[in-house]
Motif scaffolding. Structure first.
Motif, short mmCIF file in Angstrom:
data_model
loop_
_atom_site.label_atom_id
_atom_site.label_comp_id
_atom_site.label_asym_id
_atom_site.label_seq_id
_atom_site.Cartn_x
_atom_site.Cartn_y
_atom_site.Cartn_z
N CYS A 15 75.70 50.74 30.27
CA CYS A 15 76.22 52.01 29.64
C CYS A 15 74.93 52.14 28.43
CB CYS A 15 77.55 51.50 28.61
SG CYS A 15 78.96 51.50 29.69
N ASP A 16 74.36 51.48 27.95
CA ASP A 16 73.13 51.78 27.17
C ASP A 16 71.62 52.09 27.79
OD1 ASP A 16 71.79 52.17 24.50
OD2 ASP A 16 71.26 50.19 24.50
N SER A 17 71.76 52.23 29.01
CA SER A 17 70.52 52.46 29.96
C SER A 17 70.35 53.75 30.53
CB SER A 17 70.84 51.38 31.28
OG SER A 17 69.74 51.87 32.13
N ASP A 18 69.21 54.21 30.63
CA ASP A 18 68.74 55.43 31.17
C ASP A 18 68.60 55.29 32.62
OD1 ASP A 18 66.39 54.41 31.65
OD2 ASP A 18 65.18 55.73 30.33
N MET A 19 68.53 54.21 33.29
CA MET A 19 68.72 53.93 34.87
C MET A 19 67.50 54.56 35.34
SD MET A 19 72.41 53.92 35.89
CE MET A 19 73.49 52.50 35.13
N LYS A 20 66.36 54.72 34.86
CA LYS A 20 64.99 55.50 35.12
C LYS A 20 64.16 54.53 34.94
CE LYS A 20 66.63 60.12 33.91
NZ LYS A 20 66.33 61.27 32.83
N ARG A 21 63.49 53.91 36.25
CA ARG A 21 62.57 52.64 36.13
C ARG A 21 61.18 53.42 35.42
NH1 ARG A 21 63.20 47.58 37.78
NH2 ARG A 21 64.80 48.38 39.06
N SER A 29 65.08 51.56 30.50
CA SER A 29 65.03 51.61 29.03
C SER A 29 66.40 52.09 28.61
CB SER A 29 64.19 52.92 28.48
OG SER A 29 62.84 53.04 29.16
N HIS A 30 66.48 51.40 27.28
CA HIS A 30 67.71 51.83 26.52
C HIS A 30 67.80 53.07 26.18
CE1 HIS A 30 68.80 47.48 25.62
NE2 HIS A 30 67.41 47.22 25.66
N ARG A 31 68.82 53.71 25.91
CA ARG A 31 69.13 54.93 25.63
C ARG A 31 68.10 55.72 24.36
NH1 ARG A 31 75.39 55.14 26.15
NH2 ARG A 31 74.99 55.07 23.71
N ASP A 32 67.80 54.58 23.40
CA ASP A 32 67.17 54.96 22.33
C ASP A 32 65.33 54.91 22.72
OD1 ASP A 32 66.45 52.18 22.40
OD2 ASP A 32 67.24 51.95 20.55
N GLY A 33 65.22 54.71 23.88
CA GLY A 33 63.68 54.84 24.35
C GLY A 33 63.13 53.15 24.62
N ARG A 117 82.36 65.27 15.30
CA ARG A 117 80.93 64.90 15.70
C ARG A 117 81.06 64.09 17.24
NH1 ARG A 117 78.34 62.94 10.35
NH2 ARG A 117 78.10 64.95 9.11
N ILE A 118 80.01 64.53 18.06
CA ILE A 118 80.21 63.74 19.27
C ILE A 118 79.91 62.54 18.97
CG2 ILE A 118 79.05 63.82 21.60
CD1 ILE A 118 78.58 66.85 21.33
N ARG A 119 80.68 61.52 19.68
CA ARG A 119 80.41 59.93 19.64
C ARG A 119 79.44 59.73 20.88
NH1 ARG A 119 86.24 58.03 20.53
NH2 ARG A 119 86.53 60.10 20.95
N PRO A 120 78.85 58.52 20.57
CA PRO A 120 77.74 58.16 21.73
C PRO A 120 78.60 57.52 22.82
CG PRO A 120 77.75 56.73 19.97
CD PRO A 120 78.42 57.82 19.57
N PHE A 121 78.20 57.49 23.99
CA PHE A 121 78.87 56.90 24.99
C PHE A 121 78.80 55.49 24.87
CE2 PHE A 121 78.38 55.17 29.56
CZ PHE A 121 79.67 55.54 29.88
N THR A 122 79.90 54.75 24.99
CA THR A 122 79.87 53.42 24.87
C THR A 122 81.06 52.72 26.02
OG1 THR A 122 81.70 53.60 23.22
CG2 THR A 122 79.60 53.61 22.27
N PRO A 123 80.89 51.69 26.29
CA PRO A 123 81.72 50.82 27.27
C PRO A 123 83.19 50.93 26.86
CG PRO A 123 80.25 49.35 26.51
CD PRO A 123 79.84 50.49 25.86
N TYR A 124 83.98 51.58 27.56
CA TYR A 124 85.37 51.50 27.51
C TYR A 124 86.13 52.21 26.64
CZ TYR A 124 84.04 46.79 29.72
OH TYR A 124 83.45 46.00 30.66
N ALA A 125 85.33 53.18 25.95
CA ALA A 125 85.78 54.27 24.97
C ALA A 125 86.30 55.26 25.78
CB ALA A 125 84.81 54.56 23.93
N PHE A 126 85.94 55.74 26.94
CA PHE A 126 86.10 56.86 27.62
C PHE A 126 86.90 56.58 28.76
CE2 PHE A 126 82.91 57.74 24.45
CZ PHE A 126 83.35 58.94 23.86
#
Length: 126
Positions: A15-21, A29-33, A117-126
């Motif tokens: 859930c915290d990944s960009d999934m791009k190698r 990478s993590h979503r924060d880079g 405000r848009i909440r960040p994507f997190t596991p099990y929240a959506f």
């Protein structure tokens, strides 16, 4: 999620990944880079098909939520329009006075979305 085959650590990492190698590290990478550590990448690589499907389902729900937040101001305008047309004095308070209990609940739902405000994507929240 009640499936014991799901590893919560792997799922949280996905859930915290960009999934791009990344070319420089060979990891995601993590979503924060920040690049994944080798250990994090090894953990992510162990994700099951079921975990990836659940991630996709949750992300689709998240994107619907984001779209609803973005659309809320326009949706509120469209929702209020029929009430405002009934008024000679175009004031929000007077439009609210025309609403039934259910209509007021929908107005409040749209108002809350427009103000959220848009909440960040997190596991099990959506």
């Amino acid at each position: 999620m009640t499936n014991p085959a799901f590893n919560p650590w792997i799922f949280a990492l996905l859930c915290d990944s960009d999934m791009k190698r990344r070319d420089d590290t060979g990891t995601w990478s993590h979503r924060d880079g920040r690049p994944f550590s080798k250990e994090e990448q090894a953990l992510a690589d162990r994700a099951t098909h079921a975990e990836l499907e659940e991630l996709s389902a949750q992300h689709k729900r998240y994107m619907k939520y984001v779209q609803a937040i973005h659309d809320a101001p326009d949706a509120m305008q469209r929702y209020l329009a029929p009430f405002m047309r009934q008024l000679t004095e175009k004031k929000l308070g007077k439009a609210i006075d025309l609403m039934s209990k259910d209509e007021l609940a929908e107005f409040n739902r749209l108002l809350a979305l427009a103000d959220e405000r848009i909440r960040p994507f997190t596991p099990y929240a959506f």
